[in-house]
Write a protein that holds these residues in place. Structure first.
Motif, PDB file in Angstrom:
ATOM      1  N   SER A   1      -9.382  63.239  13.565  1.00 36.41           N
ATOM      2  CA  SER A   1      -9.222  62.694  12.231  1.00 36.41           C
ATOM      3  C   SER A   1      -8.733  61.244  12.278  1.00 36.41           C
ATOM      4  CB  SER A   1      -8.236  63.553  11.433  1.00 36.41           C
ATOM      5  OG  SER A   1      -7.860  62.917  10.253  1.00 36.41           O
TER       6      SER A   1
ATOM      7  N   PHE B   1      -0.326  75.498  13.202  1.00 30.66           N
ATOM      8  CA  PHE B   1       0.422  74.276  12.924  1.00 30.66           C
ATOM      9  C   PHE B   1       1.789  74.273  13.590  1.00 30.66           C
ATOM     10  CE2 PHE B   1      -3.001  73.648  10.065  1.00 30.66           C
ATOM     11  CZ  PHE B   1      -3.117  72.263   9.977  1.00 30.66           C
TER      12      PHE B   1
ATOM     13  N   ASP C   1      -4.562  64.226   6.201  1.00 34.17           N
ATOM     14  CA  ASP C   1      -3.163  64.638   6.329  1.00 34.17           C
ATOM     15  C   ASP C   1      -3.108  66.143   6.596  1.00 34.17           C
ATOM     16  OD1 ASP C   1      -3.175  66.107   3.807  1.00 34.17           O
ATOM     17  OD2 ASP C   1      -2.979  64.182   2.801  1.00 34.17           O
ATOM     18  N   ASP C   2      -1.945  66.612   7.035  1.00 42.98           N
ATOM     19  CA  ASP C   2      -1.815  68.029   7.410  1.00 42.98           C
ATOM     20  C   ASP C   2      -2.096  68.969   6.242  1.00 42.98           C
ATOM     21  OD1 ASP C   2      -1.417  67.687  10.094  1.00 42.98           O
ATOM     22  OD2 ASP C   2       0.712  68.215  10.072  1.00 42.98           O
ATOM     23  N   SER C   3      -1.735  68.567   5.048  1.00 44.31           N
ATOM     24  CA  SER C   3      -1.982  69.417   3.884  1.00 44.31           C
ATOM     25  C   SER C   3      -3.482  69.637   3.690  1.00 44.31           C
ATOM     26  CB  SER C   3      -1.366  68.778   2.647  1.00 44.31           C
ATOM     27  OG  SER C   3      -1.663  69.520   1.500  1.00 44.31           O
TER      28      SER C   3
ATOM     29  N   LEU D   1      -5.801  69.156   6.037  1.00 42.10           N
ATOM     30  CA  LEU D   1      -6.295  69.865   7.214  1.00 42.10           C
ATOM     31  C   LEU D   1      -6.036  71.366   7.092  1.00 42.10           C
ATOM     32  CD1 LEU D   1      -7.696  69.756   9.920  1.00 42.10           C
ATOM     33  CD2 LEU D   1      -5.500  69.175  10.974  1.00 42.10           C
ATOM     34  N   LYS D   2      -4.883  71.738   6.581  1.00 40.62           N
ATOM     35  CA  LYS D   2      -4.582  73.161   6.373  1.00 40.62           C
ATOM     36  C   LYS D   2      -5.576  73.791   5.406  1.00 40.62           C
ATOM     37  CE  LYS D   2       0.319  73.258   7.396  1.00 40.62           C
ATOM     38  NZ  LYS D   2       1.683  73.485   6.891  1.00 40.62           N
TER      39      LYS D   2
ATOM     40  N   VAL E   1      -5.412  72.427  16.582  1.00 39.01           N
ATOM     41  CA  VAL E   1      -5.001  71.537  15.497  1.00 39.01           C
ATOM     42  C   VAL E   1      -4.706  70.146  16.055  1.00 39.01           C
ATOM     43  CG1 VAL E   1      -3.124  71.066  13.861  1.00 39.01           C
ATOM     44  CG2 VAL E   1      -4.195  73.317  13.912  1.00 39.01           C
TER      45      VAL E   1
ATOM     46  N   PRO F   1       0.480  73.163  17.805  1.00 38.97           N
ATOM     47  CA  PRO F   1      -0.791  72.447  17.655  1.00 38.97           C
ATOM     48  C   PRO F   1      -1.724  72.547  18.861  1.00 38.97           C
ATOM     49  CG  PRO F   1       1.067  71.010  17.115  1.00 38.97           C
ATOM     50  CD  PRO F   1       1.625  72.276  17.672  1.00 38.97           C
TER      51      PRO F   1
ATOM     52  N   ARG G   1      -6.360  66.764  14.606  1.00 40.05           N
ATOM     53  CA  ARG G   1      -5.572  65.609  14.151  1.00 40.05           C
ATOM     54  C   ARG G   1      -6.046  64.329  14.841  1.00 40.05           C
ATOM     55  NH1 ARG G   1       0.269  68.544  14.712  1.00 40.05           N
ATOM     56  NH2 ARG G   1       0.463  69.335  12.576  1.00 40.05           N
TER      57      ARG G   1
END
Length: 79
Positions: A74, A25, A3-5, A7-8, A67, A28, A71
């Protein structure tokens, strides 16, 4: 899929420019190398991604250092 959290948190240590994570972010498609990542941190990022089940080659990251690509990679790793 990461998830983006997550990934950050994985990406943050590898971007040295102030505000780079937010920029990455927000757009992207932004080039992570333009946002402060260098080749050493790119290899470290690949190791960190591998720890989360996302296996990438350096050449893949170089071809699309964004990004958006991370994504997509992933998502592929989880299917």
């Amino acid at each position: 899929m990461i998830d983006d959290s997550t990934l950050k948190s994985v990406l943050a240590p590898h971007l040295r420019e102030e505000g780079a994570l937010d920029k990455a972010f927000h757009d992207p498609t932004a080039n992570l190398f333009d946002l402060g990542m260098d080749s050493i941190s790119a290899f470290a990022l690949l190791d960190d991604l591998q720890d989360h089940g996302v296996g990438l080659e350096f050449t893949e990251l170089i071809a699309d250092p964004s990004v958006g690509f991370l994504r997509e990679a992933s998502e592929r790793a989880q299917s």
